[in-house]
Scaffold this motif. Sequence first.
Motif, short mmCIF file in Angstrom:
data_model
loop_
_atom_site.label_atom_id
_atom_site.label_comp_id
_atom_site.label_asym_id
_atom_site.label_seq_id
_atom_site.Cartn_x
_atom_site.Cartn_y
_atom_site.Cartn_z
N SER A 295 0.83 -1.21 0.00
CA SER A 295 0.00 0.00 0.00
C SER A 295 0.86 1.25 0.00
N THR A 296 1.90 1.25 0.82
CA THR A 296 2.80 2.40 0.89
C THR A 296 3.47 2.65 -0.46
N ILE A 297 3.92 1.59 -1.10
CA ILE A 297 4.57 1.70 -2.41
C ILE A 297 3.61 2.28 -3.44
N GLU A 298 2.38 1.77 -3.46
CA GLU A 298 1.42 2.18 -4.48
C GLU A 298 0.88 3.58 -4.23
N MET A 299 0.78 4.00 -2.99
CA MET A 299 0.29 5.35 -2.71
C MET A 299 1.24 6.41 -3.26
N GLU A 300 2.51 6.09 -3.31
CA GLU A 300 3.46 7.02 -3.90
C GLU A 300 3.24 7.16 -5.40
N GLN A 301 2.50 6.21 -5.96
CA GLN A 301 2.16 6.25 -7.40
C GLN A 301 0.70 6.70 -7.59
N ASN A 302 0.12 7.25 -6.51
CA ASN A 302 -1.29 7.69 -6.52
C ASN A 302 -2.25 6.56 -6.85
N LYS A 303 -1.93 5.37 -6.36
CA LYS A 303 -2.81 4.22 -6.47
C LYS A 303 -3.30 3.85 -5.07
N TYR A 304 -4.60 3.62 -4.92
CA TYR A 304 -5.15 3.43 -3.58
C TYR A 304 -5.88 2.10 -3.39
N GLU A 305 -5.83 1.23 -4.38
CA GLU A 305 -6.52 -0.05 -4.25
C GLU A 305 -5.96 -0.88 -3.10
N SER A 306 -4.65 -0.92 -2.96
CA SER A 306 -4.04 -1.71 -1.89
C SER A 306 -4.36 -1.12 -0.52
N PHE A 307 -4.43 0.20 -0.45
CA PHE A 307 -4.81 0.84 0.81
C PHE A 307 -6.19 0.39 1.24
N LEU A 308 -7.14 0.39 0.31
CA LEU A 308 -8.50 -0.02 0.64
C LEU A 308 -8.54 -1.51 1.01
N THR A 309 -7.67 -2.29 0.41
CA THR A 309 -7.57 -3.70 0.79
C THR A 309 -7.13 -3.85 2.23
N THR A 310 -6.18 -3.03 2.66
CA THR A 310 -5.75 -3.09 4.06
C THR A 310 -6.88 -2.70 5.00
N MET A 311 -7.68 -1.72 4.59
CA MET A 311 -8.83 -1.32 5.41
C MET A 311 -9.80 -2.48 5.58
N GLU A 312 -10.12 -3.13 4.47
CA GLU A 312 -11.06 -4.25 4.54
C GLU A 312 -10.48 -5.41 5.36
N TRP A 313 -9.21 -5.68 5.18
CA TRP A 313 -8.56 -6.75 5.93
C TRP A 313 -8.64 -6.47 7.42
N ARG A 314 -8.30 -5.24 7.80
CA ARG A 314 -8.33 -4.87 9.22
C ARG A 314 -9.73 -5.00 9.79
N ASP A 315 -10.75 -4.47 9.07
CA ASP A 315 -12.10 -4.49 9.62
C ASP A 315 -12.69 -5.90 9.66
N GLN A 316 -12.31 -6.75 8.72
CA GLN A 316 -12.72 -8.15 8.79
C GLN A 316 -12.14 -8.79 10.05
N ALA A 317 -10.87 -8.51 10.33
CA ALA A 317 -10.22 -9.05 11.53
C ALA A 317 -10.85 -8.49 12.79
N MET A 318 -11.20 -7.20 12.79
CA MET A 318 -11.84 -6.60 13.96
C MET A 318 -13.20 -7.25 14.21
N MET A 319 -13.96 -7.47 13.14
CA MET A 319 -15.25 -8.13 13.30
C MET A 319 -15.08 -9.52 13.89
N GLU A 320 -14.11 -10.26 13.37
CA GLU A 320 -13.87 -11.62 13.87
C GLU A 320 -13.49 -11.59 15.35
N ASN A 321 -12.67 -10.63 15.75
CA ASN A 321 -12.30 -10.53 17.16
C ASN A 321 -13.49 -10.17 18.04
N LEU A 322 -14.32 -9.26 17.56
CA LEU A 322 -15.49 -8.87 18.34
C LEU A 322 -16.44 -10.06 18.52
N LEU A 323 -16.68 -10.81 17.45
CA LEU A 323 -17.54 -11.98 17.55
C LEU A 323 -16.94 -13.04 18.46
N TRP A 324 -15.62 -13.19 18.38
CA TRP A 324 -14.95 -14.15 19.25
C TRP A 324 -15.11 -13.77 20.72
#
Length: 469
Positions: A295-324
């Motif tokens: 994400s850091t590499i791509e943001m320097e190229q004004n690409k944000y798809e990987s950044f949004l992937t990290t957001m989704e990954w984090r929130d999926q993990a947060m949901m799993e932790n909350l349910l656990w």
Amino acid sequence: MKHYRKRKALLSTALTSLIVFSGITSASAAAPAVKEQEKYGVVQQARTTTETLEDWKTWVNDHAYSLTSIQPETASSKKIPSNKFEDLAMLKPLLHDKRIVFLGESSHGVAQFNLAKTRLIQFLHQEMGYNVLAFESGLGDVMNAQGKIDKQAALQTMKDAIFGVWWTKETLPLFEYAKTTQATEKPLVLAGFDIQQQGAFTNGDWLQNPQLAQKFSDAEKQLAEWSSSKDLKGYQKEKTAIINVYKQVKAQVQTKEKELQKAYPNELQIVKLMERTLADRIRLADEYVELTIQSTIEMEQNKYESFLTTMEWRDQAMMENLLWLAEEVYPTEKFIVWAHNDHIRKAQSDVMGSPYPVKLMGERLPDIYKKYSYVLGLYMTSGETANNMGETMPVLPPIKGSIEDIVSSANQPYTFIDLRNRQNERGNSWMFEPRLSYSWGVIQESLVPRDQYDGILLIDKVNKPTYVK
């Protein structure tokens, strides 16, 4: 064009890393993701006539509840008199069958949000039996703070538990209150559900193995450093060794139950929580760090798809932790969740203009949890807020026909509106169609209020918190 550039700069500043402010680095929190917002162009709301707007404001005046105070009650060993919460009694029928109450906020940098949420938590805990308070902060970090809550000052517990954006004078009463409840039959238990690294969550002394404890400490530092790097191939060479250290530590947890209980006397679920946190670290090292580097590499190229992937990954993990936590650790308890509006909204991916047009934690929850939850969004009308770096930003004036404009017509300092238990009618149709609102007090968004929240608490005038170092 000048106004657009100013707004874009404000957006970038407002979304600066929560972790940066806490002394940790994370690409998922650091990126402004401006490009994703630009794709939508101008954010719109449904057209309304002046007459319709007046109908809406009349309805709000007839149906809004006014809180008399947002000041937390003073913490003491005695029960807070119930009459202190008379203005919150209207919540009892709304929440009587709800297992989770989500308390949001449109900005992390508002003193009044911290105060209001603290008072709401006192009410929910004492008057309605919500005994677990789960933060948008590290699972292991809050575990560590809860485990030592009786052994240290409330200020230290606050710093150990939550991200630095909430290290404020206005949040401290919450931790003072939590500490006083520990000696009661129903203590307020602190928990975390975030998977992000937030500093060392344990010092490893309980391992009784100085060599392994040092390797564990080194792995924590290495993981944090790699998370902020741009050397993807370098990390890929090192990650197996880092993961192996966490696996070695995790393998010791069951055999060191007595040592853990001695180190964390106030955390009765320390073994489960320690194993889960270490499993999270392994997942972080195995998947998330590579995503943040990319994400850091791509943001320097004004690409944000990987950044949004990290957001989704984090929130999926947060949901799993909350349910656990809800199913495995505290299966009979009711929960309060403290997080940003973005994380708890029911359909975040439908919010036009959001820097995060993806499915976050609230949207990912199973339907059964949505049914027995109540999502409260907090907003502001005027004053000043702070971004995640603690820098002051003026709250922009409400836009005609926006959520803030409509709800503020009640002309009260603290206005609560229930959305969940409403049918679409002439006076409240604003809840059922796109309305503008401000995230962080400066970022224009368009959303259907009732699709996102069960209730809204609007605070008229706000200011930035008093930060505690």
